[in-house]
Write a protein that holds these residues in place. Structure first.
Motif, PDB file in Angstrom:
ATOM      1  N   GLY A  23      -6.579 -10.267  66.713  1.00  0.00           N
ATOM      2  CA  GLY A  23      -5.770  -9.962  67.885  1.00  0.00           C
ATOM      3  C   GLY A  23      -4.487  -9.247  67.518  1.00  0.00           C
ATOM      4  N   LEU A  24      -3.907  -9.639  66.374  1.00  0.00           N
ATOM      5  CA  LEU A  24      -2.684  -8.990  65.919  1.00  0.00           C
ATOM      6  C   LEU A  24      -2.940  -7.531  65.558  1.00  0.00           C
ATOM      7  CD1 LEU A  24       0.295  -9.367  65.235  1.00  0.00           C
ATOM      8  CD2 LEU A  24      -0.384 -10.040  62.927  1.00  0.00           C
ATOM      9  N   VAL A  25      -4.055  -7.270  64.886  1.00  0.00           N
ATOM     10  CA  VAL A  25      -4.409  -5.895  64.527  1.00  0.00           C
ATOM     11  C   VAL A  25      -4.563  -5.039  65.779  1.00  0.00           C
ATOM     12  CG1 VAL A  25      -6.239  -4.445  63.556  1.00  0.00           C
ATOM     13  CG2 VAL A  25      -5.464  -6.473  62.309  1.00  0.00           C
ATOM     14  N   LEU A  26      -5.249  -5.579  66.790  1.00  0.00           N
ATOM     15  CA  LEU A  26      -5.489  -4.815  68.003  1.00  0.00           C
ATOM     16  C   LEU A  26      -4.213  -4.585  68.808  1.00  0.00           C
ATOM     17  CD1 LEU A  26      -8.816  -6.505  69.179  1.00  0.00           C
ATOM     18  CD2 LEU A  26      -8.525  -4.362  67.945  1.00  0.00           C
ATOM     19  N   ALA A  27      -3.224  -5.469  68.627  1.00  0.00           N
ATOM     20  CA  ALA A  27      -1.979  -5.339  69.391  1.00  0.00           C
ATOM     21  C   ALA A  27      -0.963  -4.427  68.715  1.00  0.00           C
ATOM     22  CB  ALA A  27      -1.353  -6.717  69.606  1.00  0.00           C
ATOM     23  N   VAL A  28      -1.188  -4.084  67.442  1.00  0.00           N
ATOM     24  CA  VAL A  28      -0.196  -3.323  66.674  1.00  0.00           C
ATOM     25  C   VAL A  28       0.097  -1.975  67.326  1.00  0.00           C
ATOM     26  CG1 VAL A  28       0.074  -2.022  64.518  1.00  0.00           C
ATOM     27  CG2 VAL A  28      -0.532  -4.429  64.444  1.00  0.00           C
ATOM     28  N   SER A  29      -0.932  -1.304  67.833  1.00  0.00           N
ATOM     29  CA  SER A  29      -0.732   0.052  68.362  1.00  0.00           C
ATOM     30  C   SER A  29       0.141   0.074  69.608  1.00  0.00           C
ATOM     31  CB  SER A  29      -2.086   0.691  68.674  1.00  0.00           C
ATOM     32  OG  SER A  29      -2.772  -0.056  69.658  1.00  0.00           O
ATOM     33  N   ALA A  30       0.255  -1.065  70.309  1.00  0.00           N
ATOM     34  CA  ALA A  30       1.034  -1.074  71.548  1.00  0.00           C
ATOM     35  C   ALA A  30       2.526  -0.868  71.284  1.00  0.00           C
ATOM     36  CB  ALA A  30       0.817  -2.391  72.290  1.00  0.00           C
ATOM     37  N   VAL A  31       3.002  -1.293  70.106  1.00  0.00           N
ATOM     38  CA  VAL A  31       4.444  -1.222  69.824  1.00  0.00           C
ATOM     39  C   VAL A  31       4.925   0.224  69.697  1.00  0.00           C
ATOM     40  CG1 VAL A  31       6.269  -1.916  68.236  1.00  0.00           C
ATOM     41  CG2 VAL A  31       4.408  -3.514  68.783  1.00  0.00           C
ATOM     42  N   PRO A  32       4.368   1.030  68.779  1.00  0.00           N
ATOM     43  CA  PRO A  32       4.857   2.420  68.713  1.00  0.00           C
ATOM     44  C   PRO A  32       4.545   3.220  69.965  1.00  0.00           C
ATOM     45  CG  PRO A  32       2.903   2.135  67.327  1.00  0.00           C
ATOM     46  CD  PRO A  32       3.331   0.765  67.763  1.00  0.00           C
ATOM     47  N   ARG A  33       3.446   2.894  70.636  1.00  0.00           N
ATOM     48  CA  ARG A  33       3.112   3.609  71.868  1.00  0.00           C
ATOM     49  C   ARG A  33       4.209   3.418  72.912  1.00  0.00           C
ATOM     50  NH1 ARG A  33      -2.234   2.033  72.904  1.00  0.00           N
ATOM     51  NH2 ARG A  33      -1.468   0.183  73.982  1.00  0.00           N
ATOM     52  N   ALA A  34       4.695   2.180  73.057  1.00  0.00           N
ATOM     53  CA  ALA A  34       5.746   1.911  74.037  1.00  0.00           C
ATOM     54  C   ALA A  34       7.091   2.483  73.594  1.00  0.00           C
ATOM     55  CB  ALA A  34       5.867   0.405  74.269  1.00  0.00           C
ATOM     56  N   LEU A  35       7.399   2.354  72.293  1.00  0.00           N
ATOM     57  CA  LEU A  35       8.712   2.777  71.806  1.00  0.00           C
ATOM     58  C   LEU A  35       8.866   4.294  71.762  1.00  0.00           C
ATOM     59  CD1 LEU A  35       9.312   0.249  68.870  1.00  0.00           C
ATOM     60  CD2 LEU A  35      10.307   0.200  71.160  1.00  0.00           C
ATOM     61  N   LEU A  36       7.775   5.007  71.498  1.00  0.00           N
ATOM     62  CA  LEU A  36       7.860   6.446  71.267  1.00  0.00           C
ATOM     63  C   LEU A  36       7.367   7.290  72.437  1.00  0.00           C
ATOM     64  CD1 LEU A  36       6.544   6.503  67.569  1.00  0.00           C
ATOM     65  CD2 LEU A  36       8.916   6.440  68.368  1.00  0.00           C
ATOM     66  N   MET A  37       6.882   6.654  73.506  1.00  0.00           N
ATOM     67  CA  MET A  37       6.275   7.387  74.605  1.00  0.00           C
ATOM     68  C   MET A  37       7.225   8.412  75.218  1.00  0.00           C
ATOM     69  SD  MET A  37       3.452   7.674  76.375  1.00  0.00           S
ATOM     70  CE  MET A  37       2.607   6.113  76.102  1.00  0.00           C
ATOM     71  N   LEU A  38       8.466   8.036  75.473  1.00  0.00           N
ATOM     72  CA  LEU A  38       9.412   8.962  76.090  1.00  0.00           C
ATOM     73  C   LEU A  38       9.707  10.134  75.163  1.00  0.00           C
ATOM     74  CD1 LEU A  38      11.897   6.479  77.816  1.00  0.00           C
ATOM     75  CD2 LEU A  38       9.923   7.656  78.798  1.00  0.00           C
ATOM     76  N   GLY A  39       9.795   9.854  73.873  1.00  0.00           N
ATOM     77  CA  GLY A  39       9.969  10.942  72.908  1.00  0.00           C
ATOM     78  C   GLY A  39       8.772  11.866  72.866  1.00  0.00           C
ATOM     79  N   GLY A  40       7.579  11.305  73.104  1.00  0.00           N
ATOM     80  CA  GLY A  40       6.387  12.134  73.144  1.00  0.00           C
ATOM     81  C   GLY A  40       6.440  13.165  74.263  1.00  0.00           C
ATOM     82  N   GLY A  41       7.073  12.825  75.374  1.00  0.00           N
ATOM     83  CA  GLY A  41       7.228  13.792  76.447  1.00  0.00           C
ATOM     84  C   GLY A  41       8.121  14.950  76.043  1.00  0.00           C
ATOM     85  N   VAL A  42       9.175  14.666  75.279  1.00  0.00           N
ATOM     86  CA  VAL A  42      10.048  15.727  74.778  1.00  0.00           C
ATOM     87  C   VAL A  42       9.263  16.663  73.861  1.00  0.00           C
ATOM     88  CG1 VAL A  42      12.089  16.216  73.382  1.00  0.00           C
ATOM     89  CG2 VAL A  42      12.111  14.294  74.986  1.00  0.00           C
ATOM     90  N   VAL A  43       8.442  16.086  72.985  1.00  0.00           N
ATOM     91  CA  VAL A  43       7.637  16.889  72.061  1.00  0.00           C
ATOM     92  C   VAL A  43       6.679  17.797  72.826  1.00  0.00           C
ATOM     93  CG1 VAL A  43       5.887  16.777  70.238  1.00  0.00           C
ATOM     94  CG2 VAL A  43       7.828  15.207  70.191  1.00  0.00           C
ATOM     95  N   ALA A  44       6.038  17.249  73.878  1.00  0.00           N
ATOM     96  CA  ALA A  44       5.098  18.048  74.668  1.00  0.00           C
ATOM     97  C   ALA A  44       5.790  19.232  75.333  1.00  0.00           C
ATOM     98  CB  ALA A  44       4.427  17.170  75.722  1.00  0.00           C
ATOM     99  N   ASP A  45       6.993  19.018  75.850  1.00  0.00           N
ATOM    100  CA  ASP A  45       7.715  20.101  76.509  1.00  0.00           C
ATOM    101  C   ASP A  45       8.243  21.120  75.506  1.00  0.00           C
ATOM    102  OD1 ASP A  45       7.326  19.258  79.109  1.00  0.00           O
ATOM    103  OD2 ASP A  45       9.114  17.992  79.137  1.00  0.00           O
ATOM    104  N   ARG A  46       8.598  20.686  74.315  1.00  0.00           N
ATOM    105  CA  ARG A  46       9.152  21.604  73.316  1.00  0.00           C
ATOM    106  C   ARG A  46       8.085  22.485  72.678  1.00  0.00           C
ATOM    107  NH1 ARG A  46      14.104  19.869  69.527  1.00  0.00           N
ATOM    108  NH2 ARG A  46      15.610  19.334  71.138  1.00  0.00           N
ATOM    109  N   PHE A  47       6.951  21.882  72.343  1.00  0.00           N
ATOM    110  CA  PHE A  47       5.951  22.596  71.547  1.00  0.00           C
ATOM    111  C   PHE A  47       4.700  22.974  72.332  1.00  0.00           C
ATOM    112  CE2 PHE A  47       8.442  19.981  68.617  1.00  0.00           C
ATOM    113  CZ  PHE A  47       8.895  20.967  67.746  1.00  0.00           C
ATOM    114  N   GLY A  48       4.629  22.587  73.579  1.00  0.00           N
ATOM    115  CA  GLY A  48       3.474  22.922  74.399  1.00  0.00           C
ATOM    116  C   GLY A  48       2.421  21.831  74.355  1.00  0.00           C
ATOM    117  N   PRO A  49       1.880  21.428  75.511  1.00  0.00           N
ATOM    118  CA  PRO A  49       0.967  20.293  75.534  1.00  0.00           C
ATOM    119  C   PRO A  49      -0.348  20.547  74.811  1.00  0.00           C
ATOM    120  CG  PRO A  49       1.112  21.324  77.709  1.00  0.00           C
ATOM    121  CD  PRO A  49       2.181  21.932  76.864  1.00  0.00           C
ATOM    122  N   ARG A  50      -0.881  21.797  74.851  1.00  0.00           N
ATOM    123  CA  ARG A  50      -2.149  22.028  74.174  1.00  0.00           C
ATOM    124  C   ARG A  50      -2.013  21.832  72.671  1.00  0.00           C
ATOM    125  NH1 ARG A  50      -5.555  27.454  72.937  1.00  0.00           N
ATOM    126  NH2 ARG A  50      -3.701  27.768  71.678  1.00  0.00           N
TER     127      ARG A  50
END
Length: 425
Positions: free
Chosen positions: A55-82
Motif C-alpha cells: 500500500g505504501l508503494v502504491l501511495a508514493v506517486s500521489a505525493v509528487p503528483r500533488a506537490l508538483l501539479m501546479l508547476g506542471g501547468g507552468v511547464v506546459a505553458d512554457r514549452f508547449g503541451p505536445r
C-alpha cells in the motif's frame, strides 16, 4: 513543424479529423498503458512485501503528483503541451521497459518499485496539465466539446480494457510481461504524437524570461479575475469534494453493509462507467450542448440527489440503476466543465488553469477518503452520503446562481467546408 490555419481546421468535425484521431489514438494507448502499469506495480508490490508495504508503494506517486501539479501547468505553458506529453510518455515507456528487463534478471526490492512509483508521480504532475491543454492546439474552438466527449470515451476504454489486459499479461508472463506490455503501449503513443499538426493559438506566449513562480502567480490571477473560470474552479472543487468519498471509500462500506460483496462493487462501478461513457458518447455525437453552463449546474445538482439515494437502496439492481444515473450526470457535468475551461481560458494560461483544476480533483479531493471512513464509523452511511451529496448540490446551486457561469455557452459549430478546402493533408 507543420501548422494548420484556422480556416483549414474548421473543414471537418473533430471525429473526422485525422489529426484529432492521431491524438485520440495516442491518448488511448497512453491510458491503457497507465492502467496496465498500475496493475503490474500493485501485483509486483504485493508479491514482494506485506500488504502494508504494498500500500505504501502504491501511495508514493500521489505525493509528487500533488506537490508538483501546479508547476506542471507552468511547464506546459512554457514549452508547449505536445512536447511535454511526448517527453512524459517517453520517460514512462523507458522506465517500465527497464523494470520489465530487471524483473527478467532478478527480483527488485520494494525500494525499486517505490522509486518507479515516485518517477511516475513526477511525470503525472507534468503529463496531466499538458494533456488537458493539448486539445485546443489540434482542434478548432467549436469542436472542443466533441473532443472532450472523445477523450471521455478513450479514458473509459482505458479503464475497462486496461485491467483485464494487465491481468492477462501477468497470467501469461508475470509482472515482467505486464510491465513490458505497458511499455509497448506507451511506445505506440510516441509516433502518433510526433505526427500531430499543432495550431498556434492567439495569445500564445511562453514567458521564459520570467520565473516559474511569477508565471504560476499570473495563472492564478487569471483564474481569480475571470468571470467564468473563477466560479468554475469553485464548482470543480466542491463537486469533487462531495463526490469522491462516497464513490470510493463509501462504496466499499455500502456493499459490505448490504451483503453485496466485491461483486456488488463491480456491478455498481460498471453502472457508473456505463453512464459516464454514455455522456461522453452524447458529446461526441452532438458536438455542442446549448446553455452549457446551466446544463452543467443542473446535472451536478441532480447527480447529488442520486448520490444521496445510493445509501438508502436495499436492492443491488436498483443501486446499479442509480449508479448509472450518477455516471451519466457526473460524466456530462465533468465533460462540460472541461470544455468550458478550454473555451473560456486564454490560450497562454491553459496549462496552468488545467493544472489548478486537476490539482483540485486529484490533489485535494482524495483527502476526504479518511474523513469519509471515519465519519461513516461515527454517524453511519446514510448521513455521510447525504452530507456529501449536499456538498455536490452546493456546487450545482453555486453554478446556477452565478450569472456569468450559468450563461456560459460553448462555441457554435462552424459550417462544414467542402471537400478539398482543407488543403494539404
Amino acid at each position: 513543424m507543420s501548422v494548420l490555419t484556422p480556416t483549414a481546421a474548421t473543414a471537418r468535425p473533430a471525429h473526422r479529423d485525422p489529426h484529432v484521431r492521431r491524438w485520440l489514438g495516442a491518448y488511448t494507448a497512453s491510458t491503457l498503458g497507465d492502467s496496465v502499469y498500475h496493475l503490474a506495480l500493485s501485483w509486483a508490490a504485493v508479491r514482494g512485501g506485506t500488504p502494508a508495504e504494498a500500500g505504501l508503494v502504491l501511495a508514493v506517486s500521489a505525493v509528487p503528483r500533488a506537490l508538483l501539479m501546479l508547476g506542471g501547468g507552468v511547464v506546459a505553458d512554457r514549452f508547449g503541451p505536445r512536447r511535454v506529453v511526448l517527453v512524459s510518455d517517453t520517460v514512462r515507456c523507458l522506465v517500465v521497459l527497464g523494470v520489465a528487463a530487471l524483473l527478467l534478471l532478478t527480483s527488485p526490492t520494494l525500494w525499486v518499485l517505490a522509486a518507479v512509483a515516485l518517477v511516475f508521480g513526477v511525470v503525472d504532475a507534468l503529463f496531466m496539465p499538458a494533456v488537458g491543454a493539448l486539445p485546443p492546439r489540434i482542434a478548432p474552438h467549436d469542436q472542443l466539446a466533441r473532443v472532450q466527449g472523445m477523450r471521455g470515451l478513450a479514458y473509459r476504454a482505458g479503464l475497462v480494457l486496461g485491467a483485464p489486459l494487465g491481468g492477462l499479461a501477468v497470467a501469461l508472463g508475470g509482472p515482467a510481461a505486464a510491465f513490458g506490455a505497458a511499455g509497448l503501449l506507451f511506445a505506440i503513443s510516441l509516433p502518433l504524437l510526433l505526427t500531430l499538426r499543432i495550431t498556434p493559438l492567439p495569445g500564445d506566449t511562453r514567458s521564459r524570461d520570467r520565473t516559474a513562480l511569477r508565471d504560476l502567480a499570473d495563472g492564478l490571477r487569471h483564474i481569480r479575475r475571470h468571470r467564468v473560470l473563477g466560479p468554475l474552479m469553485i464548482v470543480v472543487a466542491l463537486s469533487d469534494l462531495g463526490f469522491v468519498g462516497p464513490l470510493n471509500v463509501g462504496l466499499a462500506l455500502l456493499s459490505d453493509t448490504r451483503g453485496w460483496g466485491a461483486a456488488g462493487i463491480g456491478w455498481i462501478l460498471a453502472g457508473f462507467g456505463t453512464g459516464a461513457a454514455a455522456a461522453s458518447l452524447l458529446l461526441t455525437v452532438r458536438g455542442r450542448i446549448p446553455r452549457a453552463g446551466a446544463v452543467m449546474g443542473w446535472t451536478i445538482t441532480l447527480g447529488a440527489g442520486s448520490i444521496a439515494a445510493l445509501a438508502y437502496i436495499p436492492l443491488l439492481p436498483l443501486a446499479v440503476a442509480v449508479s448509472l444515473s450518477v455516471g451519466l450526470l457526473a460524466g456530462l457535468s465533468g465533460a462540460l466543465c472541461g470544455a468550458l475551461t478550454q473555451t473560456e481560458c486564454d490560450p497562454a494560461y491553459l496549462g496552468r488553469v488545467t493544472a489548478v483544476s486537476t490539482f483540485l480533483s486529484l490533489g485535494i479531493a482524495p483527502l476526504t477518503f479518511p474523513l469519509t471512513g471515519a465519519a461513516v464509523g461515527v454517524w453511519g452511511l446514510g448521513p455521510v452520503y447525504v452530507a456529501s451529496a449536499a456538498i455536490c448540490a452546493l456546487a450545482g446551486v453555486y453554478a446556477l446562481s452565478t450569472g456569468a457561469l450559468r450563461r456560459a455557452e460553448l462555441p457554435r459549430t462552424a459550417p462544414t467546408a467542402t471537400r478539398g478546402a482543407r488543403g494539404a493533408p
